[in-house]
Design a protein around this motif. Structure first.
Motif, PDB file in Angstrom:
ATOM      1  N   ALA A 881       0.849  -1.203   0.000  1.00  0.00           N
ATOM      2  CA  ALA A 881       0.000   0.000   0.000  1.00  0.00           C
ATOM      3  C   ALA A 881       0.883   1.251   0.000  1.00  0.00           C
ATOM      4  CB  ALA A 881      -0.907   0.009   1.228  1.00  0.00           C
ATOM      5  N   THR A 905      -8.337   5.244  -0.010  1.00  0.00           N
ATOM      6  CA  THR A 905      -7.946   3.837  -0.218  1.00  0.00           C
ATOM      7  C   THR A 905      -6.684   3.517   0.594  1.00  0.00           C
ATOM      8  OG1 THR A 905      -8.682   4.215  -2.483  1.00  0.00           O
ATOM      9  CG2 THR A 905      -7.581   2.103  -2.035  1.00  0.00           C
ATOM     10  N   LYS A 909      -6.402   0.699   3.593  1.00  0.00           N
ATOM     11  CA  LYS A 909      -5.549  -0.497   3.497  1.00  0.00           C
ATOM     12  C   LYS A 909      -4.592  -0.622   4.681  1.00  0.00           C
ATOM     13  CE  LYS A 909      -5.395  -1.347  -1.478  1.00  0.00           C
ATOM     14  NZ  LYS A 909      -4.590  -1.144  -2.690  1.00  0.00           N
ATOM     15  N   THR A 910      -4.265   0.514   5.283  1.00  0.00           N
ATOM     16  CA  THR A 910      -3.257   0.477   6.373  1.00  0.00           C
ATOM     17  C   THR A 910      -3.908   0.650   7.743  1.00  0.00           C
ATOM     18  OG1 THR A 910      -2.930   2.835   6.053  1.00  0.00           O
ATOM     19  CG2 THR A 910      -1.402   1.373   4.912  1.00  0.00           C
TER      20      THR A 910
END
Length: 1132
Positions: A881, A905, A909-910
């Motif tokens: 990511a 996004t 993702k993190t």
């Protein structure tokens, strides 16, 4: 024959050096026994669990690979092992050197005996050395001292502990690799014997004879030494004790040597009844408790229990009729001696003529006193009787009842004897020093009188009615010459002649009918008196002082004396003038130092200083212990004053109306202290004890209490400290001490020591008590068991502050300097907290708190980096990511297309990594806020209380910085050199005065980390949705269930970036600028009129970042157009 101890007699010097070293080794063993690290005892469960795998006994040598393999399998054990090595290698090396010196001692002694045997020393053999008086003493001492060393090691350093220390030393040091290391032999000699010094512990079989035989020693040498000790009076002590009933006391030192040496030849103890009978009859007919070295006592009943011949021989001494006879004898002598000594001590009784006429009587009295005190002290000592042994209990009870033992009376006799001895010695020394001058003046007077009489009988001198008489004239002239010819150097002849002259003067008076003339008679009587004085004076001999020294030996009581401490203290409490008598007792005890130092001194050894320092240090600390009762009594009075100062007496205002003066004098409540001169050290010790206890007890917090107990407890503590301070101020003039100076020195020492101990938990190499600059042996700071995870009160205080200002539960409003509860919006605490700490613990306390917070920040940042490297960078999905994100934002100067989606996004993702990340950053930020508050408080009070210091420091700081900046512009200008401590020292002053910025500090050293700016940027934008802007409070948390505190977040991020290269900060700020521009661009193209809240948050972050780092605004404007900055405040 050359004197055996002469410098050119190699044989004598060699054995003298060995014996001298033996005494020094024993002192070192006794000194080290107080410094055994407790962890080697493995007493606590926690120690066993923590260190059990890295501390091994000699079982390690059976399979070192197994143990080392166990360590290598676990990295955390290796780490613990390394830390343990760093902390203990210094003390282990010291112990190892002491153990090695014991082994070297016996090896050297054996080599000396071999040299004697092989004829290395010309004309000297073992037999000839033993014929020489000094040689005989030294050889006997050499064997005896080796035995004492082994006994001391086993008594003071338990076998298991020795083994663990030796194994640890072997593992940690380079000694094992060197070829000349004799570690194997040392381990064989000092392996555990199974002996434990606790009362009631079972004695191992064949102990200590098997222990004494671990290094073989020539049996001829042993038997000859024992033979000499059995038959001779090797120190010629009997001459000092002419009475036969004092013989066992006269030979007591030799008896102790014989006791130790017999263990080298256990067959005598087991089977040779005739020899044992002879030994007991000569040395132990009336005593069975002996002192073997510097007051280490042994009870023969217990010691000789396993040996048949010794036990049988001792039975007569232990017959109850004999015990009764001895005990009643000493009881009777106590009765008669006490009034005798008290009479001698009466003011003005001991005059010169009485001493000169009664030297033998006075010495006899001293002998009787010392012998009685010795017997009663040794045979009634608690430490000499094991309470679990029935036979010993019976003997002890019989001794106590038959001797009508009363420790107070015995102690009184010891005091009086010591005082009597001291007075007598001082007077005798005085007389010795004046002896020749007085003798010569008496001689001159006598001779002149005779010359005058001769002139009278010449008929020339006008003395009434004396006829001329040439015979008498010539005779008196002759007598005058005879008196003149007396020689001081030849005292025996002079004494004999003086007696004859006195006789002649008596006869001349009778034969020549001179009685009728009073004046002539008077002249003759005066001359006779002067001649008498001459005889008396010539009899003042140094031997008397030597006898007094021998008789007055108190070395046997070096340890037992401690059992009389409470009696001494009670007697001082009742009558402070007792201190003068105690002085004589302590001086008498000090004579015990002669024993170990004599040989060291004769050998001119360099050990003299360290050994004498050790024993005199022991004595001084004992004296301090006894005299501690004075400050204790004083502080008891002080406690009452404190109570009055806090509760009853009002503070007098600075201005006071005359008519109100009487109200403020509060005459009823004043309290008097008897103004005695007290010992400053004792006062300090007692002060430290009480203040440390008050701080320990007063600062214990209950974490579940609502609201927190912090402020009430601080207020209470401040009142207590103020009470101490004011009453200390009150008494300082009575006892003539600098109260304020002592107060500040000791309170700062207590606080600094506690801070140091608290910080130890963050250090690999711990600061041990004996290494600490704040700890002292004479005025020790007490250590208290910890009540929670903190080691000391300063840790508890710090953790309580961190608990109540926790960013997950509170919100910090910077403009108000106040923390509010997130749920009920009540004030939790504010900056007054730090003024309260300043009131309670002073500048040292705040400074210590600041140091502790520094350590905590370092620990937090280290943990954070470990997490970063081991968790975040190891997670493949998260790293992917970051890569994608990096691609999307390049170049940073541009604008990200489709910004909302790209950023959302990446954050999504993190998401999983941010929880721990946020917690670490906020903790650092929270501690930085506290450090800033402490610096403010320190700076404020410094400007208030010592404005000159504050001004001087600020100016010096500015000028130093200016010089350093100038040096960087032009390197030819001066700069402090490497070895110049100026910068280091000024920093300590600046921090104490609060002239520093915690935010600009570098806490840890760092390496380059991949993706670091982008990760931090994503972290910040992931937190922005949780925050909202309010006009009154600035940025605050949206939901109490998902807490984020704005300022800890900003300061934590700022501190983290400060630890790395500044280009990371540049990249991080550029990413935030790009985020603002991209989102704004998207809003304008979609015609959204309001500025999104995330952009407001990002702008606020930039603004605060610039504000707290004290950078110029241009730094931010490089990434965000200035009009946006100017606009966003007006839009809000």
């Amino acid at each position: 024959m050359v004197d055996f101890l002469a410098e050119n007699n190699l044989c004598g010097q060699a054995i003298l050096r060995i014996v001298s070293r033996g005494n020094a080794i024993i002192a070192e063993l006794l000194r080290l026994s107080d410094f055994i690290p407790t962890v080697f005892r493995l007493k606590d469960k926690s120690d066993q669990q923590k260190y059990g795998d890295i501390i091994c006994d000699f079982s390690y040598f059976k399979g070192p690979e197994y143990y080392e393999g166990k360590l290598e399998a676990k990295p955390e054990l290796q780490d613990l092992d390394e830390e343990f090595r760093e902390n203990n290698i210094e003390i282990l090396s010291r112990f190892y050197l002491a153990f090695e010196s014991v082994h070297k001692y016996i090896v050297d002694l054996n080599r000396y005996l071999d040299d004697l045997h092989e004829g290395v020393y010309i004309q000297q053999t073992l037999e000839t050395v033993l014929l020489n008086e000094d040689g005989k003493q030294l050889l006997c001492e050499a064997l005896y001292l080796y035995g004492v060393m082994l006994l001391v090691i086993d008594q003071k350093i338990e076998g298991e502990v020795r083994e663990r220390m030796l194994v640890s030393y072997y593992r940690y040091s380079a000694a094992r690799s060197s070829a000349d290391s004799n570690l194997d032999d040392i381990c064989k000699l000092l392996r555990s014997t199974g002996y434990y010094s606790q009362p009631g512990a079972k004695r191992p079989a064949n102990y200590p004879d098997s222990y004494f035989q671990r290094v073989p020693i020539s049996s001829t040498f042993i038997s000859m030494v024992i033979g000499r000790l059995r038959s001779d009076d090797i120190y010629n002590q009997v001459s000092a004790y002419p009475l036969p009933e004092h013989r066992s006391t006269a030979l007591a030192n030799q008896a102790a040597m014989l006791y130790v040496c017999l263990y080298f030849s256990p067959s005598i103890l087991h089977t040779q009844q005739a020899k044992m009978r002879e030994i007991v009859d000569k040395y132990f007919p009336d005593n069975w408790v002996i002192s073997i070295y510097m007051g280490i006592t042994v009870n023969l009943v217990e010691a000789w229990e396993p040996y048949k011949a010794a036990k049988t021989a001792l039975n007569y001494t232990l017959d109850s009729a004999n015990i009764k006879e001895q005990a009643t004898r000493y009881a009777a002598s106590m009765e008669s001696l006490r009034p005798q000594v008290q009479q001698l001590l009466k003011e003005g009784f001991l005059r010169e003529e009485i001493i000169l006429d009664n030297i033998p009587k006075l010495l006899n009295c001293l002998r009787d006193c010392n012998v009685a005190i010795r017997w009663l002290m040794l045979h009634s000592a608690e430490s000499a009787y094991d309470p679990n042994n029935k036979r010993l209990r019976q003997i002890k009870d019989q001794v106590l009842s038959d001797s009508k033992y009363n420790p107070k009376i015995l102690f009184q006799l010891l005091l009086d004897t010591a005082q009597f001895e001291f007075t007598l010695k001082e007077m005798f020394k005085q007389m010795l020093s004046e002896k020749q001058i007085k003798w010569e003046s008496y001689k001159k007077e006598g001779s002149e009188r005779m010359t005058e009489l001769a002139e009278v009988f010449s008929g020339v001198k006008p003395l009434t009615r004396v006829e001329k008489n040439e015979n008498l004239q010539a005779w008196f002239r002759e007598i005058s010459k005879q008196i003149e010819s007396l020689n001081y150097e030849d005292s025996t002849a002079a004494g004999r002649k003086t007696v004859q002259l006195i006789q002649a003067l008596v006869e001349v008076q009778e034969f020549h009918q001179l009685e009728s003339n009073l004046q002539v008679c008077q002249f003759l009587a005066d001359t006779r008196k002067f001649l008498h004085h001459m005889i008396r004076t010539i009899n003042i001999k140094e031997e008397v002082l030597i006898t007094m020294q021998i008789v007055g030996d108190l070395s046997y009581a070096w340890q037992i004396i401690d059992s009389f401490t409470s009696i001494m203290q009670e007697s001082i409490r009742v009558n402070p003038s007792m201190v003068t008598k105690l002085r004589a007792t302590f001086l008498k005890l000090a004579s015990a130092l002669d024993l170990p130092l004599l040989r060291i001194n004769q050998a001119n050894s360099a050990d003299l200083l360290s050994v004498s320092q050790f024993y005199s240090g022991e004595l001084v600390s004992y004296v301090r212990k006894v005299l501690q009762i004075i400050p204790e009594s004083m502080f008891t009075s002080l406690a009452k004053i404190i109570k009055l100062q806090i509760h009853d007496i009002m503070e007098v205002p600075t201005r006071l109306d005359k008519d109100k003066l009487k109200d403020y004098s509060q005459l009823g409540a004043r309290y008097e202290v008897d103004p005695k001169q007290l010992l400053e050290d004792g006062i300090r010790k007692e002060l430290v004890k009480r203040v440390a206890y008050a701080l320990h007890k007063g600062l214990i917090f209950n974490p579940k209490a609502k609201p927190s107990e912090l402020m009430p407890k601080l207020k209470e503590m401040a009142a207590t400290m103020d009470g101490f301070y004011r009453s200390f101020e009150y008494i300082q003039d009575y006892v003539s001490i600098y109260g304020l100076k002592i107060w500040q020195e000791e309170v700062s020492r207590i606080i600094n020591y506690n801070v140091e101990q608290e910080c130890n938990s963050f250090l690999r190499t711990k600061i041990q008590d004996w290494q600490s600059v704040h700890q002292s042996t004479h005025i020790p700071i007490p250590k208290f068991p910890s009540v929670d995870e903190s080691a000391t009160f300063i840790g508890r205080l710090c953790r309580e502050i961190l608990r109540i200002t926790d960013p997950k539960a509170t919100c910090y409003i910077d403009q108000m300097n106040t923390w509010y509860d997130l749920k009920n919006h009540q004030e939790v605490t504010n900056n007054r907290l730090f003024s309260e700490i300043q009131n309670t613990l002073g500048t040292f306390g705040l400074n210590g708190l600041d140091r502790l917070l520094c350590f905590m920040i370092v620990k937090e940042l280290q943990n954070f980096l470990t997490m970063f490297q081991k968790t975040i960078l190891k997670d493949k999905a998260v790293v992917d990511a970051f890569k994608t994100m990096l691609g999307a934002v390049n170049p940073v100067q541009g604008i990200v297309a489709n910004a909302n989606k790209v950023y959302t996004t990446a954050v999504a993702k993190t998401q999983k990594i941010w929880g721990a990340y946020l917690e670490a950053i906020m903790k650092v930020g929270q501690m930085q806020i506290l450090r800033q508050q402490i610096a403010n408080e320190l700076n404020y009070s410094c400007k208030f209380d010592s404005k000159h210091l504050a001004a001087a420091l600020e100016n010096l700081n500015k000028s130093l910085l200016a010089d350093i900046e100038a040096h960087y512009q032009d390197p030819s200008l001066p700069y402090p050199k490497e070895d110049n401590t100026l910068l280091y020292e000024i920093t300590a002053y600046l921090e104490a005065a609060g002239i520093h910025n915690p935010l600009s500090k570098i806490y840890i050293t760092t390496k380059r980390l991949p993706y670091f700016p982008i990760i931090n940027f994503l972290f910040i934008i992931a937190q922005l949705p949780k925050l909202q802007y309010s006009k009154n409070q600035g940025m605050t948390c949206r939901k109490a269930t998902d807490p984020v505190d704005w300022l800890p977040l900003v300061l934590g991020m700022l501190t983290l970036l400060k630890q790395f290269h500044s280009r990371y900060t540049q990249q991080f700020l550029a990413l935030i600028g790009q985020f603002i521009r991209s989102i704004m661009e998207q809003c304008t193209s979609q015609k959204i009129p309001d500025m999104p809240s995330d952009v407001v948050g990002a702008l606020m972050f930039l603004e605060d970042y610039v504000k707290y780092t004290k950078l110029s605004r241009k730094v931010a404007e490089a990434h965000v157009p200035s009009f946006i900055f100017d606009e966003f405040r007006t839009i809000l």
